[in-house]
Design a protein around this motif. Sequence first.
Motif, PDB file in Angstrom:
ATOM      1  N   MET A   1      -3.128  -1.512  -4.099  1.00  0.00           N
ATOM      2  CA  MET A   1      -3.409  -0.769  -5.305  1.00  0.00           C
ATOM      3  C   MET A   1      -2.600   0.527  -5.242  1.00  0.00           C
ATOM      4  O   MET A   1      -2.620   1.230  -4.244  1.00  0.00           O
ATOM      5  CB  MET A   1      -4.903  -0.455  -5.395  1.00  0.00           C
ATOM      6  CG  MET A   1      -5.259   0.467  -6.537  1.00  0.00           C
ATOM      7  SD  MET A   1      -7.034   0.792  -6.699  1.00  0.00           S
ATOM      8  CE  MET A   1      -7.690  -0.846  -6.910  1.00  0.00           C
TER       9      MET A   1
ATOM     10  N   GLU B   1      -8.170  -5.286  -2.620  1.00  0.00           N
ATOM     11  CA  GLU B   1      -8.074  -4.203  -3.594  1.00  0.00           C
ATOM     12  C   GLU B   1      -9.150  -3.151  -3.370  1.00  0.00           C
ATOM     13  O   GLU B   1      -8.915  -1.972  -3.606  1.00  0.00           O
ATOM     14  CB  GLU B   1      -8.152  -4.756  -5.020  1.00  0.00           C
ATOM     15  CG  GLU B   1      -6.901  -5.490  -5.444  1.00  0.00           C
ATOM     16  CD  GLU B   1      -5.715  -4.550  -5.577  1.00  0.00           C
ATOM     17  OE1 GLU B   1      -5.694  -3.738  -6.508  1.00  0.00           O
ATOM     18  OE2 GLU B   1      -4.810  -4.632  -4.723  1.00  0.00           O
TER      19      GLU B   1
ATOM     20  N   SER C   1      -7.835  -1.056  -0.664  1.00  0.00           N
ATOM     21  CA  SER C   1      -6.763  -0.217  -1.210  1.00  0.00           C
ATOM     22  C   SER C   1      -7.343   0.937  -2.023  1.00  0.00           C
ATOM     23  O   SER C   1      -6.846   2.063  -1.952  1.00  0.00           O
ATOM     24  CB  SER C   1      -5.826  -1.043  -2.092  1.00  0.00           C
ATOM     25  OG  SER C   1      -5.090  -1.944  -1.320  1.00  0.00           O
TER      26      SER C   1
END
Length: 80
Positions: free
Chosen positions: A1, A34, A37
């Motif tokens: 991300m 994600e 991230s």
Amino acid sequence: MNEQRFWNIIEESLHWNEPFDRIKATLCSIGCEEILSFQNVFSKMMASACTFPLLAANFVIESYVSDDGFRQFRAWLISN
């Protein structure tokens, strides 16, 4: 991300009555990688916000600053 995606998630949550619930729902829908991230970008933003001027601002607003209070203040700034 990347940071832009991070800020998009934060900004999108501000249009909801319960922004933290919206962030949670978004993170639950994007998968483990994600989420990690997102946490990494958040940690980077928290570290960047660890400055004396923000600490002083927190003191002016609250008349007292603790480690936890300053952490919450920085998290609040990032989430708004």
